[in-house]
Scaffold this motif. Structure first.
Motif, PDB file in Angstrom:
ATOM      1  N   THR A  87       2.183 -17.859  10.535  1.00 61.50           N
ATOM      2  CA  THR A  87       2.878 -18.484   9.413  1.00 61.50           C
ATOM      3  C   THR A  87       3.462 -19.804   9.880  1.00 61.50           C
ATOM      4  OG1 THR A  87       4.573 -18.140   7.716  1.00 61.50           O
ATOM      5  CG2 THR A  87       5.074 -17.334   9.915  1.00 61.50           C
ATOM      6  N   LYS A  88       3.589 -20.746   8.965  1.00 61.08           N
ATOM      7  CA  LYS A  88       4.166 -22.044   9.301  1.00 61.08           C
ATOM      8  C   LYS A  88       5.692 -21.936   9.272  1.00 61.08           C
ATOM      9  CE  LYS A  88       0.290 -24.763   7.565  1.00 61.08           C
ATOM     10  NZ  LYS A  88      -0.136 -25.813   6.617  1.00 61.08           N
ATOM     11  N   CYS A  89       6.320 -22.561  10.233  1.00 60.12           N
ATOM     12  CA  CYS A  89       7.778 -22.571  10.326  1.00 60.12           C
ATOM     13  C   CYS A  89       8.198 -23.984  10.707  1.00 60.12           C
ATOM     14  CB  CYS A  89       8.256 -21.557  11.360  1.00 60.12           C
ATOM     15  SG  CYS A  89      10.044 -21.422  11.485  1.00 60.12           S
ATOM     16  N   GLY A  90       8.613 -24.758   9.718  1.00 60.02           N
ATOM     17  CA  GLY A  90       8.915 -26.156   9.972  1.00 60.02           C
ATOM     18  C   GLY A  90       7.662 -26.893  10.373  1.00 60.02           C
ATOM     19  N   ASP A  91       7.724 -27.554  11.502  1.00 56.86           N
ATOM     20  CA  ASP A  91       6.556 -28.271  12.005  1.00 56.86           C
ATOM     21  C   ASP A  91       5.705 -27.418  12.932  1.00 56.86           C
ATOM     22  OD1 ASP A  91       7.324 -30.563  10.650  1.00 56.86           O
ATOM     23  OD2 ASP A  91       8.527 -31.313  12.337  1.00 56.86           O
ATOM     24  N   GLY A  92       6.104 -26.173  13.145  1.00 61.68           N
ATOM     25  CA  GLY A  92       5.383 -25.320  14.072  1.00 61.68           C
ATOM     26  C   GLY A  92       4.712 -24.143  13.397  1.00 61.68           C
ATOM     27  N   ILE A  93       4.065 -23.335  14.216  1.00 60.69           N
ATOM     28  CA  ILE A  93       3.373 -22.131  13.761  1.00 60.69           C
ATOM     29  C   ILE A  93       3.879 -20.964  14.594  1.00 60.69           C
ATOM     30  CG2 ILE A  93       1.145 -20.954  13.603  1.00 60.69           C
ATOM     31  CD1 ILE A  93      -0.139 -23.728  13.246  1.00 60.69           C
ATOM     32  N   VAL A  94       4.250 -19.874  13.939  1.00 59.40           N
ATOM     33  CA  VAL A  94       4.730 -18.702  14.656  1.00 59.40           C
ATOM     34  C   VAL A  94       3.824 -17.513  14.353  1.00 59.40           C
ATOM     35  CG1 VAL A  94       7.125 -19.495  14.686  1.00 59.40           C
ATOM     36  CG2 VAL A  94       6.319 -18.060  12.808  1.00 59.40           C
ATOM     37  N   ARG A  95       3.831 -16.581  15.285  1.00 56.85           N
ATOM     38  CA  ARG A  95       3.072 -15.343  15.137  1.00 56.85           C
ATOM     39  C   ARG A  95       4.012 -14.243  14.646  1.00 56.85           C
ATOM     40  NH1 ARG A  95      -1.465 -13.840  18.227  1.00 56.85           N
ATOM     41  NH2 ARG A  95      -0.912 -15.414  19.795  1.00 56.85           N
ATOM     42  N   GLU A  96       3.534 -13.461  13.700  1.00 54.76           N
ATOM     43  CA  GLU A  96       4.260 -12.286  13.242  1.00 54.76           C
ATOM     44  C   GLU A  96       3.425 -11.050  13.522  1.00 54.76           C
ATOM     45  OE1 GLU A  96       6.925 -13.962   9.533  1.00 54.76           O
ATOM     46  OE2 GLU A  96       4.939 -13.123   9.102  1.00 54.76           O
ATOM     47  N   GLU A  97       4.103  -9.947  13.842  1.00 50.51           N
ATOM     48  CA  GLU A  97       3.411  -8.690  14.119  1.00 50.51           C
ATOM     49  C   GLU A  97       3.914  -7.607  13.175  1.00 50.51           C
ATOM     50  OE1 GLU A  97       2.263  -7.832  18.299  1.00 50.51           O
ATOM     51  OE2 GLU A  97       3.826  -9.309  18.789  1.00 50.51           O
ATOM     52  N   PHE A  98       2.974  -6.793  12.695  1.00 52.60           N
ATOM     53  CA  PHE A  98       3.268  -5.739  11.729  1.00 52.60           C
ATOM     54  C   PHE A  98       3.050  -4.375  12.373  1.00 52.60           C
ATOM     55  CE2 PHE A  98       2.233  -9.494   9.379  1.00 52.60           C
ATOM     56  CZ  PHE A  98       2.931  -9.436   8.181  1.00 52.60           C
ATOM     57  N   ASP A  99       3.858  -3.406  11.954  1.00 48.62           N
ATOM     58  CA  ASP A  99       3.655  -2.029  12.390  1.00 48.62           C
ATOM     59  C   ASP A  99       2.433  -1.487  11.661  1.00 48.62           C
ATOM     60  OD1 ASP A  99       3.656   0.647  12.970  1.00 48.62           O
ATOM     61  OD2 ASP A  99       5.653   1.059  12.166  1.00 48.62           O
ATOM     62  N   PRO A 100       1.330  -1.236  12.372  1.00 47.13           N
ATOM     63  CA  PRO A 100       0.122  -0.811  11.654  1.00 47.13           C
ATOM     64  C   PRO A 100       0.273   0.525  10.951  1.00 47.13           C
ATOM     65  CG  PRO A 100      -0.150  -0.551  14.019  1.00 47.13           C
ATOM     66  CD  PRO A 100       1.133  -1.309  13.823  1.00 47.13           C
ATOM     67  N   HIS A 101       1.176   1.372  11.452  1.00 48.80           N
ATOM     68  CA  HIS A 101       1.327   2.697  10.845  1.00 48.80           C
ATOM     69  C   HIS A 101       2.056   2.629   9.511  1.00 48.80           C
ATOM     70  CE1 HIS A 101      -0.217   4.311  14.559  1.00 48.80           C
ATOM     71  NE2 HIS A 101       0.708   3.652  15.232  1.00 48.80           N
ATOM     72  N   ALA A 102       2.722   1.487   9.244  1.00 53.83           N
ATOM     73  CA  ALA A 102       3.404   1.314   7.964  1.00 53.83           C
ATOM     74  C   ALA A 102       2.536   0.610   6.929  1.00 53.83           C
ATOM     75  CB  ALA A 102       4.701   0.523   8.173  1.00 53.83           C
ATOM     76  N   LEU A 103       1.333   0.239   7.306  1.00 50.63           N
ATOM     77  CA  LEU A 103       0.417  -0.413   6.370  1.00 50.63           C
ATOM     78  C   LEU A 103      -0.258   0.626   5.476  1.00 50.63           C
ATOM     79  CD1 LEU A 103      -1.305  -2.909   8.855  1.00 50.63           C
ATOM     80  CD2 LEU A 103       0.559  -3.403   7.253  1.00 50.63           C
ATOM     81  N   ARG A 104      -0.519   0.245   4.252  1.00 49.39           N
ATOM     82  CA  ARG A 104      -1.207   1.137   3.313  1.00 49.39           C
ATOM     83  C   ARG A 104      -2.440   0.425   2.773  1.00 49.39           C
ATOM     84  NH1 ARG A 104       1.487   3.813   5.755  1.00 49.39           N
ATOM     85  NH2 ARG A 104       3.287   5.103   5.166  1.00 49.39           N
ATOM     86  N   LEU A 105      -3.579   1.092   2.849  1.00 43.01           N
ATOM     87  CA  LEU A 105      -4.832   0.536   2.353  1.00 43.01           C
ATOM     88  C   LEU A 105      -5.223   1.226   1.054  1.00 43.01           C
ATOM     89  CD1 LEU A 105      -4.883  -0.532   5.300  1.00 43.01           C
ATOM     90  CD2 LEU A 105      -7.365  -0.229   5.245  1.00 43.01           C
ATOM     91  N   GLU A 106      -5.698   0.433   0.113  1.00 46.93           N
ATOM     92  CA  GLU A 106      -6.116   0.986  -1.173  1.00 46.93           C
ATOM     93  C   GLU A 106      -7.343   0.234  -1.653  1.00 46.93           C
ATOM     94  OE1 GLU A 106      -4.384   1.682  -5.709  1.00 46.93           O
ATOM     95  OE2 GLU A 106      -3.031   1.129  -4.068  1.00 46.93           O
ATOM     96  N   VAL A 107      -8.336   0.961  -2.113  1.00 45.80           N
ATOM     97  CA  VAL A 107      -9.550   0.329  -2.598  1.00 45.80           C
ATOM     98  C   VAL A 107      -9.352  -0.104  -4.041  1.00 45.80           C
ATOM     99  CG1 VAL A 107     -10.605   2.529  -3.294  1.00 45.80           C
ATOM    100  CG2 VAL A 107     -12.059   0.531  -2.798  1.00 45.80           C
ATOM    101  N   ALA A 108      -9.732  -1.341  -4.334  1.00 45.30           N
ATOM    102  CA  ALA A 108      -9.608  -1.888  -5.686  1.00 45.30           C
ATOM    103  C   ALA A 108     -10.812  -1.475  -6.524  1.00 45.30           C
ATOM    104  CB  ALA A 108      -9.507  -3.414  -5.608  1.00 45.30           C
ATOM    105  N   PRO A 109     -10.718  -1.556  -7.855  1.00 49.04           N
ATOM    106  CA  PRO A 109     -11.894  -1.299  -8.688  1.00 49.04           C
ATOM    107  C   PRO A 109     -13.047  -2.199  -8.277  1.00 49.04           C
ATOM    108  CG  PRO A 109      -9.920  -1.424 -10.039  1.00 49.04           C
ATOM    109  CD  PRO A 109      -9.514  -1.841  -8.659  1.00 49.04           C
ATOM    110  N   GLY A 110     -14.236  -1.647  -8.237  1.00 50.77           N
ATOM    111  CA  GLY A 110     -15.385  -2.391  -7.755  1.00 50.77           C
ATOM    112  C   GLY A 110     -15.887  -3.441  -8.728  1.00 50.77           C
ATOM    113  N   VAL A 111     -16.663  -4.369  -8.166  1.00 50.50           N
ATOM    114  CA  VAL A 111     -17.310  -5.413  -8.960  1.00 50.50           C
ATOM    115  C   VAL A 111     -18.814  -5.250  -8.790  1.00 50.50           C
ATOM    116  CG1 VAL A 111     -17.605  -7.885  -9.304  1.00 50.50           C
ATOM    117  CG2 VAL A 111     -15.360  -6.981  -8.630  1.00 50.50           C
TER     118      VAL A 111
END
Length: 476
Positions: A87-111
């Motif tokens: 993500t951009k932070c001012g004039d720089g770029i920072v890295r963010e890390e997410f807890d993968p076990h708190a992520l939720r995946l859901e399939v959207a209606p197909g096309v």
């Protein structure tokens, strides 16, 4: 593994499924680990183009949506870079890390798409939209669902993957999907190899000790750039674009040699003190010389940096670059003899961090956005290679704009192939088309004559150089 581009990839029509990643419960933590050198270069120019790599493979029957959702979740949890973001932070770029076990995946209606062309266009637009460099996630997780045979397909912004990663992802997903189809538990990754996180690799890169300013390898790098006015070398034939200009990207994908011819050429190059890659570089230099581009071909080539055990099956952008000058001789045997030692020296130069080279130069601004380079990947030795043909595995790249030429050589069980990227101008098409025709002719002639050509004593001894495969810090 079939290496191609999205404009050449036309999967059978079906229902395109896309899994969304909900991170609302996975509050990101700001990381102290900076982007790697490759990531920094990529992110600095990421506003102007969408640079992603995708992988696909075939599975029998309709998609088991539960199993594939679990497989994608396990893939994200397994590879650190896939649960991180920039993500951009001012004039720089920072890295963010997410807890993968708190992520939720859901399939959207197909096309649904009624034709292969319609499916290609829908998929292309979806990849462009999802695989952006900033924010989370920076990838698309999908599939094309059909009753008899389906396609699992996912794409990733280049900041998180390299060519080698495509084979790892196919291997992991193939294993995870089929395990989850036959089990109700969540331990489908238990018999995959242990791996490290690319984020940890980036931390190690940031702490890397600089080499001495008097190191001969660094001095060789500086001499290489001095010969090109402080800039990376450019493709020596006319591409029809001036400095600061770009054009739509042209694409050429072709097979150079069949499996038997490739083995013959490999043996021929080895007997002349080089590798197959060295032989192809020699043919390229000879082709440039024939077409009036000068007697020497200077370029950068990428090498993977998966040296330690934790990184060999890890997804990430594990690459560096090395410089080489290849002389365009009159015959391939002599060229291979000259190129072999040069390639071995170049591989040693690849041990110098590119960031330190640039610092020693006092910085530089490339003449072009793209970097002229020639990549080589032997997919036969990558994870899961024994399944590539059976499951119709593909490595797919985007098509955007270009202002220089770039070439990706791939060796598979089907032989030797080359994918090319160049400005789609009249001059660019003529120059690159003529160049590739010459390379094809030179290599084919060498394989036909390999049995009759007497071995000339190598100029600098034997031993074939083996540059490590992958994509380098270049736009794709």
């Amino acid at each position: 593994m079939h290496v191609t581009t999205i404009d050449r990839f036309q999967p059978d029509p079906g229902e395109l499924l896309i899994w969304s990643v909900d991170s609302s419960e996975a509050k990101p933590e700001r990381s102290r680990i900076p982007p790697s050198f490759n990531q920094s270069v990529h992110l600095a120019g990421a506003e102007d183009h969408s640079t992603w790599l995708a992988a696909s493979f075939r599975v029998d029957g309709a998609i088991d949506r539960r199993a594939l959702g679990l497989a994608y979740h396990a893939l994200i949890a397994r590879h650190g870079t896939l649960h991180s973001a920039f993500t951009k932070c001012g004039d720089g770029i920072v890295r963010e890390e997410f807890d993968p076990h708190a992520l939720r995946l859901e399939v959207a209606p197909g096309v649904r798409a009624a034709s292969d062309t319609a499916m290609q266009q829908i998929l292309w637009a979806a990849l462009d939209a999802a695989c952006h460099p900033f924010g989370f996630p920076a990838y698309l997780l999908g599939a094309i669902d059909r009753p008899e045979s389906s396609t699992i397909l996912c794409g990733f912004d280049h900041s998180h993957v390299d060519a080698y990663s495509m084979s790892i992802i196919v291997n992991d997903l193939h294993h995870l999907y089929h395990r989850f189809r036959h089990t109700r538990n969540h331990v489908a990754a238990e018999d995959l190899p242990m791996i490290g996180s690319y984020v940890d690799y980036c931390a190690a890169e940031a702490e890397m000790t600089e080499i001495s300013a008097s190191d001969p390898r660094l001095l060789a790098w500086l001499r290489f750039f001095d010969e090109h006015d402080g800039h990376p070398p450019t493709f020596p034939l006319d591409l029809g674009v001036g400095e600061g200009e770009t054009a739509p990207q042209g694409v050429d994908v072709r097979r150079l040699l069949d499996p038997t011819q490739t083995e013959e050429l490999t043996d021929f190059c080895r007997r002349n003190g080089s590798s197959l890659y060295g032989g192809v570089l020699s043919a390229m230099a000879q082709a440039v010389h024939r077409l009036g581009g000068g007697p020497q071909l200077a370029l950068l080539f990428p090498m993977h940096t998966r040296r330690g055990e934790p990184w060999r099956n890890a997804v990430g952008w594990f690459t560096t670059n090395a410089p080489i000058r290849v002389v365009g001789t009159g015959d391939l045997g002599t060229g291979a003899q000259r190129t072999g030692p040069e390639l071995r020296r170049a591989v040693r130069l690849g041990g110098v961090p590119i960031a330190q080279v640039i610092a020693a130069l006092g910085g530089f601004t490339p003449v072009r956005n793209d970097i002229f380079m020639v990549s080589y990947v032997d997919y036969r030795g990558l994870p899961g290679a024994d399944l590539h043909d059976e499951i119709d595995a593909h490595h797919i790249s985007n098509v955007t704009t270009a202002d220089d030429a770039q070439f990706w050589i791939s060796r598979t069980n089907h032989g030797l192939a080359i994918r090319s990227r160049f400005p789609d101008t009249a001059a660019g098409r003529a120059s690159v088309g003529g160049f590739l025709d010459q390379v094809d002719s030179i290599l084919s002639s060498a394989t036909r004559a390999a049995g009759q050509v007497a071995l000339v004593t190598p100029l600098n001894g034997g031993g074939a150089a083996r540059p490590a495969p992958s994509e380098g810090a270049t736009r794709r």
